[in-house]
Motif scaffolding. Structure first.
Motif, mmCIF file in Angstrom:
data_model
loop_
_atom_site.group_PDB
_atom_site.id
_atom_site.type_symbol
_atom_site.label_atom_id
_atom_site.label_comp_id
_atom_site.label_asym_id
_atom_site.label_seq_id
_atom_site.Cartn_x
_atom_site.Cartn_y
_atom_site.Cartn_z
ATOM 1 N N GLY A 1 0.776 -1.240 0.000
ATOM 2 C CA GLY A 1 0.000 0.000 0.000
ATOM 3 C C GLY A 1 0.805 1.288 0.000
ATOM 4 O O GLY A 1 0.261 2.357 0.230
ATOM 5 N N GLU A 2 2.085 1.220 -0.251
ATOM 6 C CA GLU A 2 2.943 2.408 -0.223
ATOM 7 C C GLU A 2 3.082 2.899 -1.676
ATOM 8 O O GLU A 2 3.370 2.094 -2.571
ATOM 9 C CB GLU A 2 4.264 1.999 0.434
ATOM 10 C CG GLU A 2 5.260 3.096 0.654
ATOM 11 C CD GLU A 2 6.166 3.233 -0.525
ATOM 12 O OE1 GLU A 2 5.823 4.025 -1.432
ATOM 13 O OE2 GLU A 2 7.191 2.538 -0.565
ATOM 14 N N PRO A 3 2.820 4.190 -1.941
ATOM 15 C CA PRO A 3 2.687 4.662 -3.323
ATOM 16 C C PRO A 3 3.861 4.378 -4.271
ATOM 17 O O PRO A 3 3.628 4.146 -5.459
ATOM 18 C CB PRO A 3 2.465 6.175 -3.160
ATOM 19 C CG PRO A 3 1.822 6.296 -1.819
ATOM 20 C CD PRO A 3 2.458 5.239 -0.962
ATOM 21 N N VAL B 1 14.342 -5.179 -8.215
ATOM 22 C CA VAL B 1 13.840 -3.842 -8.547
ATOM 23 C C VAL B 1 14.007 -2.963 -7.318
ATOM 24 O O VAL B 1 13.776 -3.402 -6.200
ATOM 25 C CB VAL B 1 12.351 -3.858 -8.993
ATOM 26 C CG1 VAL B 1 12.209 -4.391 -10.409
ATOM 27 C CG2 VAL B 1 11.470 -4.629 -8.026
ATOM 28 N N ASP B 2 14.422 -1.718 -7.542
ATOM 29 C CA ASP B 2 14.641 -0.747 -6.471
ATOM 30 C C ASP B 2 15.824 -1.167 -5.596
ATOM 31 O O ASP B 2 16.954 -0.905 -5.944
ATOM 32 C CB ASP B 2 13.335 -0.531 -5.680
ATOM 33 C CG ASP B 2 13.474 0.497 -4.593
ATOM 34 O OD1 ASP B 2 14.075 1.555 -4.865
ATOM 35 O OD2 ASP B 2 12.989 0.257 -3.466
ATOM 36 N N THR B 3 15.575 -1.828 -4.489
ATOM 37 C CA THR B 3 16.680 -2.246 -3.624
ATOM 38 C C THR B 3 17.384 -3.467 -4.206
ATOM 39 O O THR B 3 16.843 -4.153 -5.072
ATOM 40 C CB THR B 3 16.140 -2.579 -2.227
ATOM 41 O OG1 THR B 3 14.924 -3.291 -2.387
ATOM 42 C CG2 THR B 3 15.895 -1.334 -1.416
ATOM 43 N N PHE C 1 12.679 12.695 -0.809
ATOM 44 C CA PHE C 1 12.893 11.756 -1.910
ATOM 45 C C PHE C 1 11.548 11.089 -2.131
ATOM 46 O O PHE C 1 10.847 10.802 -1.167
ATOM 47 C CB PHE C 1 13.930 10.703 -1.500
ATOM 48 C CG PHE C 1 14.845 10.274 -2.610
ATOM 49 C CD1 PHE C 1 16.089 10.863 -2.768
ATOM 50 C CD2 PHE C 1 14.477 9.280 -3.510
ATOM 51 C CE1 PHE C 1 16.951 10.475 -3.785
ATOM 52 C CE2 PHE C 1 15.331 8.886 -4.523
ATOM 53 C CZ PHE C 1 16.573 9.483 -4.669
ATOM 54 N N ASP C 2 11.181 10.839 -3.380
ATOM 55 C CA ASP C 2 9.882 10.246 -3.753
ATOM 56 C C ASP C 2 8.829 11.328 -3.959
ATOM 57 O O ASP C 2 9.069 12.504 -3.653
ATOM 58 C CB ASP C 2 9.401 9.196 -2.738
ATOM 59 C CG ASP C 2 10.353 7.999 -2.659
ATOM 60 O OD1 ASP C 2 10.661 7.447 -3.716
ATOM 61 O OD2 ASP C 2 10.792 7.642 -1.546
ATOM 62 N N ALA C 3 7.671 10.917 -4.469
ATOM 63 C CA ALA C 3 6.617 11.872 -4.839
ATOM 64 C C ALA C 3 5.242 11.256 -4.612
ATOM 65 O O ALA C 3 4.459 11.085 -5.540
ATOM 66 C CB ALA C 3 6.801 12.307 -6.288
#
Ligand code: T6T
Length: 315
Positions: free
Chosen positions: A37-39, A114-116, A244-246
């Motif tokens: 649930g984290e954007p 992906v990402d980390t 950081f992030d949007a």
């Protein structure tokens, strides 16, 4: 003889090295992000689902409730037993996830980061992320510009030690801030990726360091928490905040002056490309080992041109 026979039976148990072969016709993919649930992760999931459906693949998407390696490892264990062709994962710890991911690989499951990412680069076939070290430097340059010549202290809020992305952002930030003699970097603090903890740390830092001129929140939760604390102290816009992030809330905070800049990533691209690579890897096609996706610094001045970088709360 006996040992070999033992290694050949049982499935998905610890010590089962599997055949190591991936069925090129396997149409099942799994996605395990860092947190439900984290954007940022929702945006990855939406793009990944879209790409998987477009290519006729099933995508089983799961995530721990908190950014937490124990729960994520458990989810991974469950997924390995369903034998997808690939698992696309954002490992929440750069060491702790190595053993269960090696286990997945030994069972013929292609691992796409992906990402980390893990410290051990030998387990995944490919890793896709922002250039997080460069992102940290960009955050420092942006903050230094916002502060101007004013001397004072600067604080960076990291999440959990062992998170490859935020560790790289904090490092890039520290190295770049060191080039600005008017800015004194306070020791980096860890929030355990809790917005409330970030808010408490910022309140305490304001009290102890009245010369605080800038804060860097290395990700969504740290930035959201810092914005709340600065606002409650009546310091919004006086202490410069670079996030950081949007997320939708971060974008609102930027519009209403509680945050001065955001370094936005491209989770849609990461999700889409993650699925493309997973499919290529299943088919035995070559994939690029490591790719860095774009980031952008968003401020009040360019916010209306950057809507494509805003993260989604829902697909
Ligand atoms: O900043 C992103 C992600 O890049 C990082 O690895 C963990 O935190 C976020 O998901 C934001 O919450």
């Amino acid at each position: 003889g006996a040992a070999l026979l033992l290694a050949g039976c049982g499935s998905g148990q610890i010590g089962d090295t599997g055949s190591g072969q991936t069925d090129p016709n396997n149409k099942n993919l799994a996605l395990i992000t860092g947190m439900r649930g984290e954007p940022f992760y929702v945006s990855i999931e939406c793009a990944a689902q879209q790409e998987a459906s477009a290519q006729g693949y099933q995508l089983n998407s799961q995530a721990p409730e908190k950014f937490e390696q124990a729960e994520q490892s458990q989810i991974l264990g469950g997924i390995v037993s369903t034998k997808p062709g690939a698992v696309i994962i954002a490992p929440t710890d750069d060491k702790a996830l190595a053993a269960p991911l090696q286990q997945a690989k030994s069972n013929g499951i292609q691992v796409v980061e992906v990402d980390t990412a893990l410290e051990d680069r030998s387990i995944s076939v490919t890793s896709l992320s922002s250039d997080n070290y460069a992102g940290g430097r960009l955050a420092a340059q942006t903050l230094a510009q916002l502060v101007g010549d004013k001397p004072g202290s600067v604080l960076a809020l990291n999440t959990k030690a062992g998170t490859s992305t935020t560790d790289a952002r904090a490092k890039g930030f520290e190295e770049e801030i060191a080039k600005h003699p008017n800015l004194k970097l306070l020791p980096t603090q860890y929030t355990e990726n809790e917005a409330a903890t970030a808010a408490q740390i910022v309140s305490a830092t304001l009290a102890a360091n009245p010369d605080l001129v800038g804060v860097f929140g290395t990700n969504l939760n740290t930035g959201e928490g810092a914005a709340t604390a600065l606002f409650n102290a009546g310091k919004s816009g006086q202490v410069q905040l670079v996030g950081f992030d949007a997320s939708p809330k971060q974008v609102d905070d930027l519009r209403n002056g509680r945050v001065q800049a955001l370094i936005a990533q491209d989770p849609g691209k990461i999700g889409q490309e993650g699925v493309k690579r997973a499919i290529a890897a299943i088919k035995g096609q070559p994939v690029e080992r490591e790719t860095k996706t774009e980031m952008i610094a968003i401020t009040k001045d360019n916010i209306d041109q950057q809507a494509q970088y805003f993260y989604k709360a829902h697909c």
